[in-house]
Design a protein around this motif. Structure first.
Motif, PDB file in Angstrom:
ATOM      1  N   ASP A  57       0.872  -1.177   0.000  1.00  0.00           N
ATOM      2  CA  ASP A  57       0.000   0.000   0.000  1.00  0.00           C
ATOM      3  C   ASP A  57       0.904   1.219   0.000  1.00  0.00           C
ATOM      4  N   ASP A  88      -6.267  -2.343   6.276  1.00  0.00           N
ATOM      5  CA  ASP A  88      -7.662  -2.004   6.532  1.00  0.00           C
ATOM      6  C   ASP A  88      -8.044  -0.780   5.697  1.00  0.00           C
ATOM      7  N   GLY A  89      -7.987  -0.945   4.387  1.00  0.00           N
ATOM      8  CA  GLY A  89      -8.241   0.147   3.469  1.00  0.00           C
ATOM      9  C   GLY A  89      -6.980   0.955   3.226  1.00  0.00           C
ATOM     10  N   PRO A  90      -6.965   1.834   2.210  1.00  0.00           N
ATOM     11  CA  PRO A  90      -5.788   2.656   1.910  1.00  0.00           C
ATOM     12  C   PRO A  90      -5.368   3.480   3.120  1.00  0.00           C
ATOM     13  N   ASP A 123      -8.665  -8.349   2.769  1.00  0.00           N
ATOM     14  CA  ASP A 123      -8.606  -7.195   1.873  1.00  0.00           C
ATOM     15  C   ASP A 123      -9.509  -6.098   2.402  1.00  0.00           C
ATOM     16  N   ALA A 124      -8.908  -4.928   2.621  1.00  0.00           N
ATOM     17  CA  ALA A 124      -9.668  -3.715   2.970  1.00  0.00           C
ATOM     18  C   ALA A 124     -10.657  -3.952   4.112  1.00  0.00           C
ATOM     19  N   THR A 135     -16.148  -8.772   8.577  1.00  0.00           N
ATOM     20  CA  THR A 135     -15.653  -7.405   8.533  1.00  0.00           C
ATOM     21  C   THR A 135     -14.972  -7.092   9.861  1.00  0.00           C
ATOM     22  N   HIS A 152     -12.530  -9.336  -2.155  1.00  0.00           N
ATOM     23  CA  HIS A 152     -12.158  -7.980  -2.530  1.00  0.00           C
ATOM     24  C   HIS A 152     -13.057  -7.060  -1.728  1.00  0.00           C
ATOM     25  N   ARG A 154     -12.874  -3.550  -1.241  1.00  0.00           N
ATOM     26  CA  ARG A 154     -13.016  -2.133  -1.579  1.00  0.00           C
ATOM     27  C   ARG A 154     -14.132  -1.922  -2.598  1.00  0.00           C
ATOM     28  N   GLY A 155     -14.656  -0.683  -2.645  1.00  0.00           N
ATOM     29  CA  GLY A 155     -15.665  -0.351  -3.657  1.00  0.00           C
ATOM     30  C   GLY A 155     -16.855  -1.287  -3.584  1.00  0.00           C
ATOM     31  N   PRO A 157     -17.742  -4.799  -2.967  1.00  0.00           N
ATOM     32  CA  PRO A 157     -17.106  -6.019  -2.444  1.00  0.00           C
ATOM     33  C   PRO A 157     -17.496  -7.259  -3.236  1.00  0.00           C
ATOM     34  N   ASP A 187     -11.163  -0.844  -8.652  1.00  0.00           N
ATOM     35  CA  ASP A 187     -12.413  -0.104  -8.800  1.00  0.00           C
ATOM     36  C   ASP A 187     -12.232   1.212  -9.544  1.00  0.00           C
TER      37      ASP A 187
END
Length: 264
Positions: A57, A88-90, A123-124, A135, A152, A154-155, A157, A187
């Protein structure tokens, strides 16, 4: 004596060459390959270990190994044996899962957030496990499905399971029939790929996927994206790249590959 480049030095070199780095987790260790458009340049075994997963990342990277979770220039973190890592996300915290099902978050140290059955991927902020998709926040929350092999988060899922590929909307909705093992998406550019029943598929639209012919003897175990290309890797160590003019291949000389990450 050869000088081992630090991550920052490697990024400066890559920037000068107009390239990005692709990190590959294999049973021999972590391979780092330089990729310019769809052309693979120099690559090498950057760190010897039994790597189970890898994530990147921005300037950050982490590797799940049989001994520990390694970060940066392969510094130990004290997690112990790990099978999956993800951010955990960007810009988010690093998450890791162990073979015992423990899921933890790295801040000043590792904090356990819960346990799942047979974790496979992170992922994310989503964890793929035998007992469903989970989650992560202060704890773990099960959001459905079973035998989840990849996710996946993000965006929009997506979850790859033993009985199909699903997208999360008003509940989990069918995307693709067949046992799905891999799912990846970008995404921002509306790119997505999945491996179902041993075939790579590319997404054309929601719930519309087209089989992709690959110049490889086995399906990918992971797919990633650069600005210019789609990147995939097989368990046997074949790196595949496509910038729109067909697939190129490069044998990396490793086996037992489990995943890849793109560090731009």
């Amino acid at each position: 004596m050869a000088h081992d480049l630090t991550i920052d030095e490697k990024r400066v070199y890559a920037d000068r060459m107009g390239a990005v780095e692709v990190l590959v987790a294999a049973e021999q260790g972590v391979v780092v390959a330089s990729l310019s458009d769809d052309r693979v340049g120099e690559f090498s075994l950057d760190h010897r270990t039994t790597a189970r997963d890898v994530v990147a990342d921005g300037t950050r990277r982490a590797v799940a190994t049989d001994e520990d979770v390694l970060v940066g220039d392969y510094s130990a973190t004290g997690f112990g044996a790990a099978v999956a890592v993800g951010f955990d996300g960007p810009g988010g915290d690093l998450l890791a899962a162990g073979p015992d099902g423990r899921v933890a978050r790295l801040d000043d140290g590792w904090t356990t957030v819960g346990h799942v059955d047979d974790p496979r991927a992170i992922d994310a902020g989503m964890v793929a496990a035998a007992d469903g998709v989970w989650t992560v926040d202060d704890g773990l929350r099960n959001v459905g499905l079973a035998d989840v092999r990849d996710v996946h988060g993000r965006g929009l899922p997506l979850a790859a399971t033993g009985d199909g590929l699903y997208r999360l909307g008003n509940g989990w909705m069918d995307e693709l029939d067949g046992a799905a093992d891999v799912v990846s998406a970008d995404d921002a550019d509306d790119r997505a790929h999945a491996v179902s029943d041993g075939t790579l598929f590319a997404r054309d639209a929601v719930a519309s996927w087209t089989p992709v012919d690959l110049p490889a003897d086995a399906p990918p175990v992971d797919v990633g994206y650069t600005d210019a290309a789609t990147v995939a890797v097989t368990e046997g160590g074949t790196l595949l790249t496509d910038a729109g003019d067909g697939w190129r291949t490069r044998e990396l000389g490793v086996t037992g590959v489990t995943g890849l990450a793109v560090q731009s």
